[in-house]
Design a protein around this motif. Structure first.
Motif, PDB file in Angstrom:
ATOM      1  N   LEU A  52       0.822  -1.210   0.000  1.00 33.93           N
ATOM      2  CA  LEU A  52       0.000   0.000   0.000  1.00 33.93           C
ATOM      3  C   LEU A  52       0.862   1.269   0.000  1.00 33.93           C
ATOM      4  O   LEU A  52       0.348   2.379   0.088  1.00 33.93           O
ATOM      5  CB  LEU A  52      -0.955  -0.014   1.189  1.00 33.93           C
ATOM      6  N   ASN A  53       2.170   1.090  -0.127  1.00 32.41           N
ATOM      7  CA  ASN A  53       3.078   2.242  -0.280  1.00 32.41           C
ATOM      8  C   ASN A  53       2.982   3.231   0.876  1.00 32.41           C
ATOM      9  O   ASN A  53       3.067   4.430   0.659  1.00 32.41           O
ATOM     10  CB  ASN A  53       2.767   2.997  -1.587  1.00 32.41           C
ATOM     11  N   SER A  85       2.611   3.069 -16.222  1.00 30.85           N
ATOM     12  CA  SER A  85       1.412   2.264 -16.485  1.00 30.85           C
ATOM     13  C   SER A  85       0.307   2.603 -15.483  1.00 30.85           C
ATOM     14  O   SER A  85      -0.849   2.788 -15.871  1.00 30.85           O
ATOM     15  CB  SER A  85       1.748   0.768 -16.482  1.00 30.85           C
ATOM     16  N   ALA A  86       0.651   2.737 -14.202  1.00 28.50           N
ATOM     17  CA  ALA A  86      -0.395   3.043 -13.208  1.00 28.50           C
ATOM     18  C   ALA A  86      -1.009   4.417 -13.492  1.00 28.50           C
ATOM     19  O   ALA A  86      -2.228   4.606 -13.346  1.00 28.50           O
ATOM     20  CB  ALA A  86       0.179   2.986 -11.798  1.00 28.50           C
ATOM     21  N   THR A  87      -0.182   5.360 -13.921  1.00 25.58           N
ATOM     22  CA  THR A  87      -0.700   6.707 -14.207  1.00 25.58           C
ATOM     23  C   THR A  87      -1.625   6.686 -15.421  1.00 25.58           C
ATOM     24  O   THR A  87      -2.752   7.204 -15.368  1.00 25.58           O
ATOM     25  CB  THR A  87       0.467   7.692 -14.445  1.00 25.58           C
ATOM     26  N   LEU A  88      -1.166   6.069 -16.506  1.00 23.95           N
ATOM     27  CA  LEU A  88      -1.996   6.070 -17.718  1.00 23.95           C
ATOM     28  C   LEU A  88      -3.270   5.255 -17.503  1.00 23.95           C
ATOM     29  O   LEU A  88      -4.334   5.626 -18.011  1.00 23.95           O
ATOM     30  CB  LEU A  88      -1.203   5.552 -18.922  1.00 23.95           C
ATOM     31  N   THR A  90      -4.883   5.120 -14.860  1.00 20.25           N
ATOM     32  CA  THR A  90      -5.773   5.900 -13.984  1.00 20.25           C
ATOM     33  C   THR A  90      -6.413   7.037 -14.773  1.00 20.25           C
ATOM     34  O   THR A  90      -7.613   7.283 -14.673  1.00 20.25           O
ATOM     35  CB  THR A  90      -4.967   6.497 -12.806  1.00 20.25           C
ATOM     36  N   VAL A  91      -5.584   7.690 -15.573  1.00 20.92           N
ATOM     37  CA  VAL A  91      -6.060   8.846 -16.337  1.00 20.92           C
ATOM     38  C   VAL A  91      -7.013   8.398 -17.455  1.00 20.92           C
ATOM     39  O   VAL A  91      -7.963   9.104 -17.799  1.00 20.92           O
ATOM     40  CB  VAL A  91      -4.834   9.600 -16.922  1.00 20.92           C
ATOM     41  N   LEU A  92      -6.759   7.211 -18.018  1.00 18.28           N
ATOM     42  CA  LEU A  92      -7.552   6.719 -19.150  1.00 18.28           C
ATOM     43  C   LEU A  92      -8.472   5.580 -18.707  1.00 18.28           C
ATOM     44  O   LEU A  92      -8.081   4.757 -17.875  1.00 18.28           O
ATOM     45  CB  LEU A  92      -6.627   6.187 -20.247  1.00 18.28           C
ATOM     46  N   SER A  93      -9.658   5.531 -19.279  1.00 13.24           N
ATOM     47  CA  SER A  93     -10.576   4.404 -19.074  1.00 13.24           C
ATOM     48  C   SER A  93     -10.865   3.799 -20.440  1.00 13.24           C
ATOM     49  O   SER A  93     -10.649   4.452 -21.473  1.00 13.24           O
ATOM     50  CB  SER A  93     -11.889   4.886 -18.475  1.00 13.24           C
ATOM     51  N   ARG A 228      -4.929   2.636  -7.845  1.00 15.61           N
ATOM     52  CA  ARG A 228      -4.720   1.705  -8.965  1.00 15.61           C
ATOM     53  C   ARG A 228      -3.431   0.906  -8.764  1.00 15.61           C
ATOM     54  O   ARG A 228      -3.378  -0.292  -9.024  1.00 15.61           O
ATOM     55  CB  ARG A 228      -4.664   2.523 -10.270  1.00 15.61           C
ATOM     56  N   LEU A 229      -2.410   1.593  -8.277  1.00 19.63           N
ATOM     57  CA  LEU A 229      -1.116   0.936  -8.050  1.00 19.63           C
ATOM     58  C   LEU A 229      -1.232  -0.197  -7.021  1.00 19.63           C
ATOM     59  O   LEU A 229      -0.602  -1.240  -7.159  1.00 19.63           O
ATOM     60  CB  LEU A 229      -0.093   1.971  -7.574  1.00 19.63           C
TER      61      LEU A 229
END
Ligand SMILES: *Cc1c(COP(=O)(O)O)cnc(C)c1O
Length: 385
Positions: A52-53, A85-88, A90-93, A228-229
């Motif tokens: 969970l960072n 990958s986690a960023t894209l 999240t930003v994209l569906s 998401r991560l």
């Protein structure tokens, strides 16, 4: 930059550190514990668990990075690709479309070309130096625009100011991979980007001994990306957090020296009779010099060049170099030299490389912190030998 720290050098050492030393130890210990005692948390994300960072090693880095980026929040990840990958994702569906620069880092390019379709995502590639061409690539589903501050290996500088304006005009999320410059030379969030990503494997850690990534932006975005991560699992191990924390403290010293040496080396190469091309935005003759000088506070430690003797001379030069090792990756204290055609760009088709201007004789040089004089002497004997 948070107001508490007027200078980045001070922030690198003190930002985010715990108020109290643990057991009096000057350095934050490694909390090598997967789980932590329950203390009444009411949400899953607040439970302390490495994936969970949110262990102390993560939290200190998050605060320090947010301060360096001038961000509300930041997140460390298990690799640069985990951050991307986690960023894209999240930003994209599903159904969304991405505009991306046509000179992307190989791993990012492969993610778009090999994984996007199966995820229901699409993309269009743009020349990030020609804003007038971008609108033609927009679709009704375009949701975000993704660029790199300085591209690999030809050191192209995207029209970053235009990217921010274009994103605002078309209601797109703007994302930039700033690995090559670090927050020392460019802080994209201050210029209006929504999210900034780094492969911390490179300059942020700086010692070629771990793989890590970061993403910074508004608290709202970082919270969603972290969620998401957690599901994708790309968290950073506490020991790697510790190493990155240690490496980060000397970022300013390292990258300033790398920048100064890179400029000296680029000037040396530019004057050398057997060198036909040098790619470094710090050279006044570079086509991106003006733009880089306006928006960056330094040009970084990456450059590339071509020799008159093409591929054969390039191979020979790499073999003769005594100080720089022929290896992929970059941004460490040791200089590295490579032909991108054999390493970073070997996954591209010869046609795609030709289109980008990446020749078989191109040498990319990641300038370390050795004395510039020694690096220049070494390059000279290698080229002339
Ligand atoms: C290396 C690199 C990445 C990928 O980072 P990893 O830490 O290897 O996953 C992304 N972008 C750029 C510009 C890079 O140089």
């Amino acid at each position: 930059m948070a107001t508490r720290f007027r200078n980045v050098d001070t922030a690198l050492i003190h930002a985010g550190e715990l108020e109290q030393h643990v057991e009096g130890a000057l350095i934050l210990p490694i909390f090598q514990s997967s789980t932590f005692e329950y203390t009444g948390q009411t949400s899953y994300a607040d439970l302390r668990y490495i994936r969970l960072n949110n262990t102390p090693n993560h939290q200190v880095l998050h605060e320090k990075l947010a301060c360096l980026e001038g961000a509300e929040a930041a997140l460390v990840t298990g690799s640069g690709m985990a951050a991307i990958s986690a960023t894209l994702l999240t930003v994209l569906s599903a159904g969304d479309h991405l505009l991306a620069q046509n000179t992307l880092y190989g791993g990012t390019y492969d993610f778009l070309t090999q994984d996007f379709e199966s995820l229901g995502l699409s993309f269009g590639l743009i020349d990030a130096t020609s804003p007038e061409t971008w609108s033609a690539h927009l679709t009704p589903h375009t949701k975000a625009i993704y660029v790199e501050s300085v591209s690999n290996p030809l050191m192209q500088v995207a029209d970053l100011t235009a990217v921010v304006a274009f994103a605002r005009q078309h209601n797109l999320v703007s994302v930039v991979d700033n690995t090559f410059l670090t927050p020392l030379f460019y802080r994209p969030l201050e210029e209006g980007f929504d999210l900034v990503i780094h492969s911390a494997t490179k300059y942020l850690n700086g010692h070629s001994d771990l793989v890590a990534g970061t993403v910074a932006g508004s608290s709202r975005w970082i919270k969603q990306i972290n969620a998401r991560l957690m599901h994708l699992g790309g968290s950073l191990d506490p020991h790697a957090c510790f190493l990155m924390h240690r490496g980060l403290k000397t970022l300013a010293l390292r990258v300033r020296q790398q920048h100064t040496s890179a400029l000296e080396i680029a000037e040396f190469l530019d004057q050398h009779p057997e060198v036909c091309r040098v790619y470094y935005p710090g050279l006044t003759t570079n086509p991106y010099h003006q733009r880089a000088a306006e928006i960056f506070e330094g040009y970084g430690g990456m450059l590339s060049f071509e020799l008159d003797g093409g591929e054969e001379q390039a191979k020979h030069t790499l073999q003769r170099l005594q100080l720089a090792t022929d290896a992929p990756s970059l941004g460490g204290v040791e200089s590295l030299a490579t032909r991108p055609v054999t390493t970073s760009h070997s996954g591209l088709s010869p046609e795609a490389r030709r289109q980008q201007g990446i020749t078989d004789g191109l040498i990319r040089f990641s300038v370390g912190i050795e004395a510039a004089e020694d690096l220049i002497d070494d390059l000279k004997q290698a080229i002339e030998g």
